[in-house]
Design a protein around this motif. Structure first.
Motif, PDB file in Angstrom:
ATOM      1  N   PHE A  93      38.978 -60.613  33.775  1.00  0.00           N
ATOM      2  CA  PHE A  93      38.597 -60.888  32.392  1.00  0.00           C
ATOM      3  C   PHE A  93      37.121 -61.269  32.287  1.00  0.00           C
ATOM      4  CE2 PHE A  93      40.150 -63.033  28.240  1.00  0.00           C
ATOM      5  CZ  PHE A  93      39.898 -61.876  27.546  1.00  0.00           C
ATOM      6  N   PHE A  94      36.611 -61.975  33.295  1.00  0.00           N
ATOM      7  CA  PHE A  94      35.182 -62.313  33.313  1.00  0.00           C
ATOM      8  C   PHE A  94      34.334 -61.045  33.278  1.00  0.00           C
ATOM      9  CE2 PHE A  94      31.268 -62.803  35.726  1.00  0.00           C
ATOM     10  CZ  PHE A  94      30.654 -63.884  35.095  1.00  0.00           C
ATOM     11  N   CYS A  95      34.675 -60.084  34.103  1.00  0.00           N
ATOM     12  CA  CYS A  95      33.890 -58.842  34.170  1.00  0.00           C
ATOM     13  C   CYS A  95      34.028 -58.025  32.890  1.00  0.00           C
ATOM     14  CB  CYS A  95      34.328 -58.016  35.375  1.00  0.00           C
ATOM     15  SG  CYS A  95      33.931 -58.769  36.970  1.00  0.00           S
ATOM     16  N   VAL A  96      35.231 -57.965  32.322  1.00  0.00           N
ATOM     17  CA  VAL A  96      35.442 -57.222  31.077  1.00  0.00           C
ATOM     18  C   VAL A  96      34.598 -57.811  29.955  1.00  0.00           C
ATOM     19  CG1 VAL A  96      37.115 -56.740  29.247  1.00  0.00           C
ATOM     20  CG2 VAL A  96      37.730 -56.331  31.626  1.00  0.00           C
ATOM     21  N   LEU A  97      34.661 -59.121  29.773  1.00  0.00           N
ATOM     22  CA  LEU A  97      33.926 -59.751  28.685  1.00  0.00           C
ATOM     23  C   LEU A  97      32.420 -59.731  28.924  1.00  0.00           C
ATOM     24  CD1 LEU A  97      34.985 -61.083  26.029  1.00  0.00           C
ATOM     25  CD2 LEU A  97      36.727 -60.519  27.705  1.00  0.00           C
ATOM     26  N   THR A  98      31.990 -59.799  30.175  1.00  0.00           N
ATOM     27  CA  THR A  98      30.565 -59.673  30.450  1.00  0.00           C
ATOM     28  C   THR A  98      30.069 -58.292  30.047  1.00  0.00           C
ATOM     29  OG1 THR A  98      30.666 -61.242  32.294  1.00  0.00           O
ATOM     30  CG2 THR A  98      28.788 -59.754  32.239  1.00  0.00           C
ATOM     31  N   ALA A  99      30.814 -57.245  30.438  1.00  0.00           N
ATOM     32  CA  ALA A  99      30.421 -55.882  30.071  1.00  0.00           C
ATOM     33  C   ALA A  99      30.361 -55.701  28.557  1.00  0.00           C
ATOM     34  CB  ALA A  99      31.399 -54.882  30.692  1.00  0.00           C
ATOM     35  N   LEU A 100      31.335 -56.263  27.853  1.00  0.00           N
ATOM     36  CA  LEU A 100      31.362 -56.120  26.401  1.00  0.00           C
ATOM     37  C   LEU A 100      30.235 -56.899  25.729  1.00  0.00           C
ATOM     38  CD1 LEU A 100      35.190 -56.404  25.663  1.00  0.00           C
ATOM     39  CD2 LEU A 100      33.765 -54.358  25.502  1.00  0.00           C
ATOM     40  N   GLY A 152      37.507 -65.252  30.787  1.00  0.00           N
ATOM     41  CA  GLY A 152      36.905 -64.343  29.831  1.00  0.00           C
ATOM     42  C   GLY A 152      35.778 -64.993  29.053  1.00  0.00           C
ATOM     43  N   THR A 153      35.981 -66.237  28.659  1.00  0.00           N
ATOM     44  CA  THR A 153      34.948 -66.935  27.903  1.00  0.00           C
ATOM     45  C   THR A 153      33.691 -67.134  28.739  1.00  0.00           C
ATOM     46  OG1 THR A 153      36.631 -68.079  26.606  1.00  0.00           O
ATOM     47  CG2 THR A 153      34.431 -69.025  26.586  1.00  0.00           C
ATOM     48  N   CYS A 154      33.867 -67.421  30.025  1.00  0.00           N
ATOM     49  CA  CYS A 154      32.699 -67.540  30.901  1.00  0.00           C
ATOM     50  C   CYS A 154      31.928 -66.217  30.953  1.00  0.00           C
ATOM     51  CB  CYS A 154      33.130 -67.950  32.308  1.00  0.00           C
ATOM     52  SG  CYS A 154      33.749 -69.650  32.415  1.00  0.00           S
ATOM     53  N   GLY A 155      32.654 -65.111  31.004  1.00  0.00           N
ATOM     54  CA  GLY A 155      31.995 -63.811  30.945  1.00  0.00           C
ATOM     55  C   GLY A 155      31.328 -63.567  29.606  1.00  0.00           C
ATOM     56  N   ALA A 156      31.962 -64.024  28.525  1.00  0.00           N
ATOM     57  CA  ALA A 156      31.394 -63.863  27.192  1.00  0.00           C
ATOM     58  C   ALA A 156      30.173 -64.740  26.990  1.00  0.00           C
ATOM     59  CB  ALA A 156      32.446 -64.183  26.133  1.00  0.00           C
ATOM     60  N   ILE A 157      30.049 -65.809  27.769  1.00  0.00           N
ATOM     61  CA  ILE A 157      28.837 -66.632  27.743  1.00  0.00           C
ATOM     62  C   ILE A 157      27.750 -65.983  28.601  1.00  0.00           C
ATOM     63  CG2 ILE A 157      27.846 -68.842  28.488  1.00  0.00           C
ATOM     64  CD1 ILE A 157      30.537 -70.125  27.767  1.00  0.00           C
ATOM     65  N   PHE A 158      28.136 -65.496  29.772  1.00  0.00           N
ATOM     66  CA  PHE A 158      27.171 -64.891  30.687  1.00  0.00           C
ATOM     67  C   PHE A 158      26.590 -63.600  30.108  1.00  0.00           C
ATOM     68  CE2 PHE A 158      26.306 -62.237  34.539  1.00  0.00           C
ATOM     69  CZ  PHE A 158      25.233 -62.984  35.007  1.00  0.00           C
ATOM     70  N   GLY A 159      27.426 -62.811  29.416  1.00  0.00           N
ATOM     71  CA  GLY A 159      26.964 -61.547  28.855  1.00  0.00           C
ATOM     72  C   GLY A 159      25.836 -61.702  27.858  1.00  0.00           C
ATOM     73  N   PRO A 160      26.005 -62.499  26.781  1.00  0.00           N
ATOM     74  CA  PRO A 160      24.893 -62.692  25.839  1.00  0.00           C
ATOM     75  C   PRO A 160      23.653 -63.313  26.481  1.00  0.00           C
ATOM     76  CG  PRO A 160      26.946 -63.440  24.877  1.00  0.00           C
ATOM     77  CD  PRO A 160      27.226 -63.129  26.312  1.00  0.00           C
TER      78      PRO A 160
END
Length: 452
Positions: free
Chosen positions: A26-33, A155-163
């Motif tokens: 989920f981290f990788c999915v949300l980072t990509a998005l 997922g939220t960690c990925g969503a933070i890292f992505g932006p």
């Protein structure tokens, strides 16, 4: 995994590896998005706010057309193969967009930006839908209650890292470089997905606390249209669909308010990309705080039905639009969206996804795909057209927010019905789980989750 996390989410030793892989997935999915989402917003705005409203309708039509194709893929291929095919297709299409933006930058205009906007909207829905479908297929109902909250934190960690990554790379490297970053994380997500699917339990299923055993070479079968047909026949699935539509309409009002405020800052593509990234970063940090302090305890203590029945989201919407109408600033918008997304993603999404753990495998992948893509986008279309009608009346941003307040009041007034729907969904989920645990020789279930 630290012992404190194991105790908080009640993760057993044999569950550590699949849970950690799910968190990484989920981290990788949300980072990509989230690396790409700021670029999607900035490209979509090139045609103006009104064009974005019509792009919502185009996205809904595309998801309706893609659903039977995805259903055919699910019917013909084993689980890991159709998941891999979907993720690789989106990675390849990202590569095509990158080549277009770098080799033929003159061709990147309003039309191509709108194509990317629609494509990303479909990509966003399908990759997250497949993630949660695999979670519902891999883990049992009891397991979902225990650590879906922990998985959502990943997922939220990925969503933070992505932006954060997009904000750092957009201006020095340019927007096209973000597509290559997204491809890398998408391939890492696929690797983690294979690990989650292949980490099968070592003993037969004896209780609801144990993950179901799935034969990876087994095909789900059925018709390409089975998901849409199951949705029309099952009251359980229709209830989930109604829940999704309510959320989508109100989220769309908030989304277009964000677009208008960022559009007022300037026309530069990289500037808008950076601002959207900053807003996403703040929103996701608030979500992480909510997940760490509240979500896990609430899911474990109150259960799915009461978590879904919380009135926090309509009340957040009501107070947020009132505050936005009074202040009308970008700071107020960021605060409103941060709280709204935190409640939605930290509390509501993990609880809603556990509802699918008791459905059939065909419903997990096909009906869920119809709900999370087409039904969700249909709610987007309704919200976008209503917001657009208000805008065409010549109102300013503050006035549009003021008109949205009575709509939020109406939603709060309907909160009892919304809560009743959530309670019914949770109770029905419990009945389906109880029937599924009964001996197969005495009880079977029809498509609506009732004994037959």
């Amino acid at each position: 995994m630290p012992d404190s996390l194991q105790r908080l989410f009640n993760v057993r030793p044999e569950e550590r590896l699949p849970v950690l892989l799910a968190v990484l997935f989920f981290f990788c999915v949300l980072t990509a998005l989230m690396v790409l989402r700021p670029a999607r917003e900035a490209l979509g705005l090139r045609g103006g706010i009104e064009a974005v409203r019509w792009l919502f309708m185009g996205t809904a039509l595309v998801t309706l057309l893609v659903n039977p194709l995805f259903g055919l893929l699910v019917s013909r291929l084993p689980r890991l193969r159709f998941i891999a095919a979907t993720y690789l297709f989106f990675a390849a299409s990202l590569g095509a967009f990158y080549l277009l933006m770098t080799l033929a930058p003159g061709a990147v205009g309003v039309a191509s930006g709108q194509v990317f906007y629609v494509w990303f909207s479909v990509f966003n829905l399908f990759v997250t839908m497949l993630f949660w479908a695999l979670m519902a297929d891999r883990f049992s109902l009891a397991q979902g209650k225990r650590f879906f909250g922990l998985i959502a934190v990943g997922g939220t960690c990925g969503a933070i890292f992505g932006p954060w990554l997009a904000g750092r790379l957009a201006e020095p490297l340019g927007t096209p470089a973000l597509l290559l970053v997204a491809i890398g994380f998408l391939l890492l997500a696929l690797t983690a997905a294979c690990g989650v699917a292949l980490c099968q339990p070592h003993r037969p299923r004896e209780s609801d606390d144990e993950a179901p055993v799935v034969e990876e070479r087994e095909r789900i079968g059925g018709s390409a249209w089975a998901g849409l047909r199951a949705l029309t026949r099952s009251r359980y699935l229709l209830g989930i669909a109604a829940y999704v539509v309510i959320l989508a309409i109100m989220a769309t009002f908030l989304y277009f308010t964000r677009l208008q405020m960022v559009a007022a800052l300037g026309d530069d593509l990289d500037l808008r990309t950076a601002w959207f990234a900053r807003i996403d970063l703040i929103t996701q940090v608030a979500t992480l705080v909510m997940q760490a302090l509240v979500a896990g305890h609430l899911m474990k203590r109150l259960g799915v039905a009461f978590t879904l029945a919380l009135l926090l989201l309509p009340m957040t919407t009501l107070l947020g639009f009132i505050g936005l109408a009074m202040v009308g600033s970008l700071a107020a918008l960021i605060a409103f969206e941060a709280v709204f997304r935190a409640v939605q993603r930290a509390l509501m999404r993990p609880a809603r996804e556990t509802l699918y753990t008791v459905t059939s495998r065909e419903e997990k992948y096909k009906a869920k795909a119809a709900i999370d893509t087409f039904v969700y986008r249909a709610g987007d279309v309704v919200g976008a057209q209503v917001e657009g009608a208000l805008g065409r009346l010549g109102m300013g941003l503050a006035a549009v927010a003021s008109v949205a307040v009575p709509l939020a009041l109406a939603w709060a007034a309907l909160a009892l019905a919304w809560a009743a729907l959530a309670l019914w969904l949770g109770r029905t989920q419990g009945h389906i789980a109880a029937e599924a645990d009964a001996p197969a020789s005495t009880t079977t279930l029809d498509s609506q989750g009732r004994p037959s």
